[in-house]
Design a protein around this motif. Structure first.
Motif, PDB file in Angstrom:
ATOM      1  N   GLY A  76      56.611  25.678  28.113  1.00 54.94           N
ATOM      2  CA  GLY A  76      55.743  24.867  27.968  1.00 54.94           C
ATOM      3  C   GLY A  76      55.673  24.005  29.243  1.00 54.94           C
ATOM      4  N   ASP A  77      56.848  23.619  29.730  1.00 57.70           N
ATOM      5  CA  ASP A  77      56.731  22.707  30.979  1.00 57.70           C
ATOM      6  C   ASP A  77      56.140  23.573  32.033  1.00 57.70           C
ATOM      7  OD1 ASP A  77      57.974  20.618  29.741  1.00 57.70           O
ATOM      8  OD2 ASP A  77      60.035  21.253  30.526  1.00 57.70           O
ATOM      9  N   LEU A  78      56.188  24.851  32.312  1.00 53.52           N
ATOM     10  CA  LEU A  78      55.679  25.647  33.294  1.00 53.52           C
ATOM     11  C   LEU A  78      54.318  25.762  33.075  1.00 53.52           C
ATOM     12  CD1 LEU A  78      57.931  28.812  33.490  1.00 53.52           C
ATOM     13  CD2 LEU A  78      57.703  27.010  35.104  1.00 53.52           C
ATOM     14  N   ARG A  79      53.743  25.960  31.866  1.00 55.12           N
ATOM     15  CA  ARG A  79      52.145  25.865  31.698  1.00 55.12           C
ATOM     16  C   ARG A  79      51.747  24.161  31.851  1.00 55.12           C
ATOM     17  NH1 ARG A  79      53.604  29.786  27.825  1.00 55.12           N
ATOM     18  NH2 ARG A  79      54.289  28.142  26.303  1.00 55.12           N
ATOM     19  N   LEU A  80      52.435  23.375  31.259  1.00 51.19           N
ATOM     20  CA  LEU A  80      52.060  21.824  31.678  1.00 51.19           C
ATOM     21  C   LEU A  80      52.131  21.821  33.177  1.00 51.19           C
ATOM     22  CD1 LEU A  80      53.755  19.693  28.952  1.00 51.19           C
ATOM     23  CD2 LEU A  80      51.401  20.125  29.138  1.00 51.19           C
ATOM     24  N   SER A  81      52.722  22.204  34.036  1.00 51.54           N
ATOM     25  CA  SER A  81      52.745  21.901  35.547  1.00 51.54           C
ATOM     26  C   SER A  81      51.478  22.755  35.952  1.00 51.54           C
ATOM     27  CB  SER A  81      53.903  22.553  35.927  1.00 51.54           C
ATOM     28  OG  SER A  81      54.032  23.789  36.029  1.00 51.54           O
ATOM     29  N   ARG A  82      50.811  23.528  35.447  1.00 52.10           N
ATOM     30  CA  ARG A  82      49.681  24.227  35.671  1.00 52.10           C
ATOM     31  C   ARG A  82      48.429  23.633  35.284  1.00 52.10           C
ATOM     32  NH1 ARG A  82      51.208  29.216  33.755  1.00 52.10           N
ATOM     33  NH2 ARG A  82      48.957  29.927  33.682  1.00 52.10           N
ATOM     34  N   SER A  83      48.656  22.472  34.248  1.00 53.57           N
ATOM     35  CA  SER A  83      47.469  22.245  33.625  1.00 53.57           C
ATOM     36  C   SER A  83      46.740  20.846  34.466  1.00 53.57           C
ATOM     37  CB  SER A  83      47.642  21.426  32.392  1.00 53.57           C
ATOM     38  OG  SER A  83      48.647  20.299  32.450  1.00 53.57           O
ATOM     39  N   CYS A  93      60.188  33.650  18.525  1.00 55.56           N
ATOM     40  CA  CYS A  93      58.905  33.854  19.073  1.00 55.56           C
ATOM     41  C   CYS A  93      58.631  32.653  19.693  1.00 55.56           C
ATOM     42  CB  CYS A  93      57.904  34.624  18.129  1.00 55.56           C
ATOM     43  SG  CYS A  93      56.266  34.765  18.846  1.00 55.56           S
ATOM     44  N   PHE A  94      58.493  31.592  18.410  1.00 52.11           N
ATOM     45  CA  PHE A  94      57.748  30.110  18.692  1.00 52.11           C
ATOM     46  C   PHE A  94      58.505  29.842  19.629  1.00 52.11           C
ATOM     47  CE2 PHE A  94      56.500  30.168  13.872  1.00 52.11           C
ATOM     48  CZ  PHE A  94      55.713  31.142  14.200  1.00 52.11           C
ATOM     49  N   GLU A  95      59.971  29.746  19.503  1.00 49.14           N
ATOM     50  CA  GLU A  95      60.761  29.137  20.646  1.00 49.14           C
ATOM     51  C   GLU A  95      60.662  29.654  21.960  1.00 49.14           C
ATOM     52  OE1 GLU A  95      63.170  26.293  22.530  1.00 49.14           O
ATOM     53  OE2 GLU A  95      62.450  26.318  20.288  1.00 49.14           O
ATOM     54  N   ALA A  96      60.340  30.972  22.004  1.00 51.60           N
ATOM     55  CA  ALA A  96      60.273  31.562  23.391  1.00 51.60           C
ATOM     56  C   ALA A  96      58.938  31.292  24.092  1.00 51.60           C
ATOM     57  CB  ALA A  96      60.263  33.200  23.057  1.00 51.60           C
ATOM     58  N   ILE A  97      57.954  30.786  23.101  1.00 51.05           N
ATOM     59  CA  ILE A  97      56.551  30.545  23.667  1.00 51.05           C
ATOM     60  C   ILE A  97      56.733  29.152  24.251  1.00 51.05           C
ATOM     61  CG2 ILE A  97      54.277  29.879  23.179  1.00 51.05           C
ATOM     62  CD1 ILE A  97      54.378  32.307  21.173  1.00 51.05           C
ATOM     63  N   ALA A  98      57.387  28.237  23.294  1.00 46.62           N
ATOM     64  CA  ALA A  98      57.314  26.885  23.433  1.00 46.62           C
ATOM     65  C   ALA A  98      58.429  26.490  24.976  1.00 46.62           C
ATOM     66  CB  ALA A  98      58.048  25.901  22.354  1.00 46.62           C
ATOM     67  N   SER A  99      59.404  27.523  25.036  1.00 44.22           N
ATOM     68  CA  SER A  99      60.355  27.144  26.142  1.00 44.22           C
ATOM     69  C   SER A  99      59.690  27.353  27.350  1.00 44.22           C
ATOM     70  CB  SER A  99      61.481  28.198  25.987  1.00 44.22           C
ATOM     71  OG  SER A  99      61.022  29.500  26.355  1.00 44.22           O
ATOM     72  N   LYS A 149      52.442  23.670  25.234  1.00 44.99           N
ATOM     73  CA  LYS A 149      52.837  22.797  25.927  1.00 44.99           C
ATOM     74  C   LYS A 149      54.396  22.364  25.646  1.00 44.99           C
ATOM     75  CE  LYS A 149      50.856  19.418  22.768  1.00 44.99           C
ATOM     76  NZ  LYS A 149      49.667  18.463  22.712  1.00 44.99           N
ATOM     77  N   GLY A 150      55.069  23.390  24.905  1.00 41.90           N
ATOM     78  CA  GLY A 150      56.453  23.014  24.487  1.00 41.90           C
ATOM     79  C   GLY A 150      56.631  22.318  23.263  1.00 41.90           C
ATOM     80  N   LYS A 151      55.675  22.058  22.457  1.00 41.52           N
ATOM     81  CA  LYS A 151      55.669  21.245  21.258  1.00 41.52           C
ATOM     82  C   LYS A 151      55.874  22.248  20.208  1.00 41.52           C
ATOM     83  CE  LYS A 151      53.517  17.463  18.590  1.00 41.52           C
ATOM     84  NZ  LYS A 151      52.260  16.621  18.594  1.00 41.52           N
ATOM     85  N   ARG A 152      56.914  21.619  19.202  1.00 38.09           N
ATOM     86  CA  ARG A 152      57.051  22.535  17.800  1.00 38.09           C
ATOM     87  C   ARG A 152      56.835  21.546  16.858  1.00 38.09           C
ATOM     88  NH1 ARG A 152      61.293  26.654  18.077  1.00 38.09           N
ATOM     89  NH2 ARG A 152      60.307  27.184  16.037  1.00 38.09           N
ATOM     90  N   ILE A 153      55.774  22.015  15.599  1.00 38.05           N
ATOM     91  CA  ILE A 153      55.773  21.331  14.516  1.00 38.05           C
ATOM     92  C   ILE A 153      56.042  22.224  13.396  1.00 38.05           C
ATOM     93  CG2 ILE A 153      53.841  20.141  13.182  1.00 38.05           C
ATOM     94  CD1 ILE A 153      52.049  19.739  15.651  1.00 38.05           C
ATOM     95  N   SER A 154      57.241  21.749  12.778  1.00 37.02           N
ATOM     96  CA  SER A 154      57.641  22.633  11.705  1.00 37.02           C
ATOM     97  C   SER A 154      56.814  22.841  10.543  1.00 37.02           C
ATOM     98  CB  SER A 154      58.974  21.938  11.138  1.00 37.02           C
ATOM     99  OG  SER A 154      59.022  20.769  10.846  1.00 37.02           O
ATOM    100  N   GLN A 155      56.049  21.882  10.102  1.00 38.88           N
ATOM    101  CA  GLN A 155      55.189  22.195   8.917  1.00 38.88           C
ATOM    102  C   GLN A 155      53.905  23.102   9.293  1.00 38.88           C
ATOM    103  OE1 GLN A 155      53.176  18.530   7.659  1.00 38.88           O
ATOM    104  NE2 GLN A 155      52.090  19.666   6.195  1.00 38.88           N
TER     105      GLN A 155
END
Length: 177
Positions: free
Chosen positions: A170-177, A162-168, A129-135
């Motif tokens: 997120g808005d597209l995936r959320l729009s399909r949820s 890689c993580f940033e590419a996946i998260a970027s 969903k575009g969220k990043r959790i550094s821990q």
């Protein structure tokens, strides 16, 4: 209560099983979207000299929110009642306990000792969903660094991209949820 452990050869089988347990189409759509993020993580890890169980990650993602069958309100509102409930539901229906544990570990990775695969399920569940959790990302990179015997910071640059590419996406995936 099932006394026999069920085996799932595909994610599709896991989705069908969830539907048999009463999963809504919204829940199935959610785990498929998280699965898209997981596939991107799996593809990246296949480029590293690291051994991990990609099948476990795929099935863990498919099952991680099974408790939302019993707590459907948590599909749209925050809550963690689905975590233990999902683990218990899956175990009661013959799912391997280590796999059912993803219901808890995807939300409680900070307080549980987790396998790399469980951490990847939790990570896919945030990145989708575009969220990043550094821990969480740090824990994954530290684990990978030890397994690959590569410098943490060298691997960090690669994995952070890689993580940033996946998260970027997120808005597209959320729009399909």
């Amino acid at each position: 209560m099932s006394s026999q452990i069920r085996n799932f050869s595909t994610v599709h089988d896991a989705h069908k099983f969830l539907q048999q347990l009463g999963a809504s189409s919204k829940l199935i759509r959610h785990v498929k979207l998280v699965g898209e993020a997981a596939e991107l993580l799996i593809a990246k890890l296949h480029q590293l000299p690291v051994s991990f169980n990609a099948g476990f990650v795929r099935l863990g993602v498919a099952f991680h929110d099974a408790g939302k069958i019993l707590h459907p309100e948590e599909l749209t509102a925050k809550g963690n009642n689905h975590e233990l409930a999902g683990e218990q539901l899956l175990i009661a229906h013959g799912v391997e306990p280590s796999l059912a544990r993803c219901c808890r570990s995807h939300g409680q990775w900070e307080s549980m000792e987790c396998s790399l695969e469980e951490l990847l399920v939790a990570l896919a569940d945030t990145l989708w969903k575009g969220k990043r959790i550094s821990q969480l990302e740090t824990m994954v990179i530290e684990r990978l660094s030890a397994l690959c015997k590569r410098d943490y910071w060298e691997l960090f640059v690669e994995m952070d991209s890689c993580f940033e590419a996946i998260a970027s996406e997120g808005d597209l995936r959320l729009s399909r949820s």
